[in-house]
Design a protein around this motif. Structure first.
Motif, PDB file in Angstrom:
ATOM      1  N   LEU A  86       0.832  -1.204   0.000  1.00 55.34           N
ATOM      2  CA  LEU A  86       0.000   0.000   0.000  1.00 55.34           C
ATOM      3  C   LEU A  86       0.865   1.252   0.000  1.00 55.34           C
ATOM      4  N   GLU A  87       0.300   2.309  -0.552  1.00 51.97           N
ATOM      5  CA  GLU A  87       0.927   3.628  -0.433  1.00 51.97           C
ATOM      6  C   GLU A  87       0.863   4.034   1.041  1.00 51.97           C
ATOM      7  N   LEU A  88       1.795   4.850   1.470  1.00 53.86           N
ATOM      8  CA  LEU A  88       1.894   5.239   2.876  1.00 53.86           C
ATOM      9  C   LEU A  88       0.587   5.815   3.454  1.00 53.86           C
ATOM     10  N   PRO A  89      -0.102   6.746   2.776  1.00 56.79           N
ATOM     11  CA  PRO A  89      -1.348   7.279   3.359  1.00 56.79           C
ATOM     12  C   PRO A  89      -2.425   6.196   3.531  1.00 56.79           C
ATOM     13  N   ASP A  90      -2.529   5.284   2.558  1.00 59.64           N
ATOM     14  CA  ASP A  90      -3.512   4.203   2.670  1.00 59.64           C
ATOM     15  C   ASP A  90      -3.149   3.260   3.808  1.00 59.64           C
ATOM     16  N   ARG A  91      -1.869   2.917   3.905  1.00 60.90           N
ATOM     17  CA  ARG A  91      -1.423   2.025   4.979  1.00 60.90           C
ATOM     18  C   ARG A  91      -1.708   2.658   6.340  1.00 60.90           C
ATOM     19  N   ALA A  92      -1.394   3.943   6.483  1.00 68.46           N
ATOM     20  CA  ALA A  92      -1.621   4.643   7.752  1.00 68.46           C
ATOM     21  C   ALA A  92      -3.101   4.630   8.117  1.00 68.46           C
ATOM     22  N   ASP A  93      -3.975   4.836   7.131  1.00 72.39           N
ATOM     23  CA  ASP A  93      -5.415   4.814   7.380  1.00 72.39           C
ATOM     24  C   ASP A  93      -5.875   3.437   7.844  1.00 72.39           C
ATOM     25  N   PHE A  94      -5.431   2.393   7.151  1.00 69.83           N
ATOM     26  CA  PHE A  94      -5.825   1.037   7.533  1.00 69.83           C
ATOM     27  C   PHE A  94      -5.279   0.653   8.907  1.00 69.83           C
ATOM     28  N   VAL A  95      -4.042   1.015   9.185  1.00 76.55           N
ATOM     29  CA  VAL A  95      -3.453   0.703  10.490  1.00 76.55           C
ATOM     30  C   VAL A  95      -4.220   1.416  11.597  1.00 76.55           C
ATOM     31  N   ARG A  96      -4.511   2.701  11.389  1.00 72.09           N
ATOM     32  CA  ARG A  96      -5.271   3.460  12.396  1.00 72.09           C
ATOM     33  C   ARG A  96      -6.620   2.810  12.655  1.00 72.09           C
ATOM     34  N   ARG A  97      -7.328   2.454  11.574  1.00 73.22           N
ATOM     35  CA  ARG A  97      -8.645   1.823  11.721  1.00 73.22           C
ATOM     36  C   ARG A  97      -8.551   0.503  12.477  1.00 73.22           C
ATOM     37  N   LEU A  98      -7.539  -0.290  12.166  1.00 72.98           N
ATOM     38  CA  LEU A  98      -7.395  -1.582  12.827  1.00 72.98           C
ATOM     39  C   LEU A  98      -7.042  -1.425  14.307  1.00 72.98           C
ATOM     40  N   LEU A  99      -6.237  -0.422  14.628  1.00 72.81           N
ATOM     41  CA  LEU A  99      -5.926  -0.168  16.038  1.00 72.81           C
ATOM     42  C   LEU A  99      -7.159   0.283  16.816  1.00 72.81           C
ATOM     43  N   VAL A 100      -8.010   1.082  16.195  1.00 78.38           N
ATOM     44  CA  VAL A 100      -9.258   1.514  16.841  1.00 78.38           C
ATOM     45  C   VAL A 100     -10.155   0.308  17.083  1.00 78.38           C
ATOM     46  N   ILE A 101     -10.252  -0.580  16.097  1.00 74.75           N
ATOM     47  CA  ILE A 101     -11.071  -1.789  16.243  1.00 74.75           C
ATOM     48  C   ILE A 101     -10.524  -2.664  17.370  1.00 74.75           C
ATOM     49  N   THR A 102      -9.213  -2.819  17.407  1.00 75.23           N
ATOM     50  CA  THR A 102      -8.587  -3.628  18.450  1.00 75.23           C
ATOM     51  C   THR A 102      -8.890  -3.050  19.823  1.00 75.23           C
ATOM     52  N   ALA A 103      -8.794  -1.745  19.969  1.00 72.68           N
ATOM     53  CA  ALA A 103      -9.109  -1.098  21.248  1.00 72.68           C
ATOM     54  C   ALA A 103     -10.587  -1.264  21.595  1.00 72.68           C
ATOM     55  N   ALA A 104     -11.460  -1.126  20.602  1.00 77.16           N
ATOM     56  CA  ALA A 104     -12.899  -1.264  20.838  1.00 77.16           C
ATOM     57  C   ALA A 104     -13.260  -2.680  21.268  1.00 77.16           C
ATOM     58  N   SER A 105     -12.486  -3.660  20.822  1.00 73.68           N
ATOM     59  CA  SER A 105     -12.798  -5.058  21.146  1.00 73.68           C
ATOM     60  C   SER A 105     -12.715  -5.325  22.647  1.00 73.68           C
ATOM     61  N   ARG A 106     -12.002  -4.513  23.358  1.00 72.11           N
ATOM     62  CA  ARG A 106     -11.876  -4.683  24.816  1.00 72.11           C
ATOM     63  C   ARG A 106     -13.129  -4.226  25.548  1.00 72.11           C
ATOM     64  N   HIS A 107     -13.934  -3.398  24.892  1.00 68.47           N
ATOM     65  CA  HIS A 107     -15.080  -2.791  25.563  1.00 68.47           C
ATOM     66  C   HIS A 107     -16.419  -3.251  25.015  1.00 68.47           C
ATOM     67  N   ASP A 108     -16.495  -3.464  23.709  1.00 67.40           N
ATOM     68  CA  ASP A 108     -17.770  -3.807  23.084  1.00 67.40           C
ATOM     69  C   ASP A 108     -17.520  -4.792  21.938  1.00 67.40           C
ATOM     70  N   GLN A 109     -17.679  -6.048  22.242  1.00 63.46           N
ATOM     71  CA  GLN A 109     -17.385  -7.106  21.276  1.00 63.46           C
ATOM     72  C   GLN A 109     -18.235  -6.980  20.016  1.00 63.46           C
ATOM     73  N   ASP A 110     -19.515  -6.714  20.151  1.00 56.47           N
ATOM     74  CA  ASP A 110     -20.405  -6.631  18.987  1.00 56.47           C
ATOM     75  C   ASP A 110     -20.028  -5.467  18.076  1.00 56.47           C
ATOM     76  N   ASP A 111     -19.755  -4.320  18.659  1.00 58.29           N
ATOM     77  CA  ASP A 111     -19.358  -3.158  17.869  1.00 58.29           C
ATOM     78  C   ASP A 111     -18.027  -3.429  17.164  1.00 58.29           C
ATOM     79  N   ALA A 112     -17.096  -4.036  17.871  1.00 59.53           N
ATOM     80  CA  ALA A 112     -15.793  -4.336  17.276  1.00 59.53           C
ATOM     81  C   ALA A 112     -15.949  -5.305  16.110  1.00 59.53           C
ATOM     82  N   MET A 113     -16.835  -6.287  16.244  1.00 52.27           N
ATOM     83  CA  MET A 113     -17.049  -7.253  15.164  1.00 52.27           C
ATOM     84  C   MET A 113     -17.655  -6.557  13.941  1.00 52.27           C
ATOM     85  N   ARG A 114     -18.604  -5.653  14.155  1.00 48.84           N
ATOM     86  CA  ARG A 114     -19.182  -4.900  13.026  1.00 48.84           C
ATOM     87  C   ARG A 114     -18.119  -4.044  12.343  1.00 48.84           C
TER      88      ARG A 114
END
Length: 103
Positions: free
Chosen positions: A56-84
């Motif tokens: 991936l180009e750097l901006p796309d990679r950064a966006d995907f990494v940020r999104r995945l880190l947010v999902i990972t953090a959300a998984s600790r608090h709300d499993q259903d939301d994280a799965m969606r």
């Protein structure tokens, strides 16, 4: 007098207590929730691997990494939301991979 010591693999754990099955530790709702977390953890692991392997180009990679880190953090608090969120993320990754192969 000789004292017999049992190992962890003989009718109990290393502390000498009898083995306890997961059904005895958790009720059915707790087991369902735990299996949901296990599935979510496997999908998160998969997503991290897929992202790591993408070119991936750097901006796309950064966006995907940020999104995945947010999902990972959300998984600790709300499993259903994280799965969606993870399902949306994986669709976006698939779309990005499809767009890259169309070029």
């Amino acid at each position: 007098m000789q004292v017999e010591q049992r190992g962890a693999d003989q009718d109990g754990d290393a502390t000498g207590h009898g083995a306890v099955s997961s059904a005895e530790l958790f009720d059915s709702e707790e087991l369902r929730e735990l299996s949901g977390y296990a599935r979510l953890a496997e999908l998160l692991k998969e997503a991290h691997g897929v992202l790591r392997g993408m070119d991936l180009e750097l901006p796309d990679r950064a966006d995907f990494v940020r999104r995945l880190l947010v999902i990972t953090a959300a998984s600790r608090h709300d499993q259903d939301d994280a799965m969606r969120r993870l399902e949306r993320f994986l669709r976006a990754v698939d779309e990005k991979r499809g767009a890259a192969t169309d070029l």
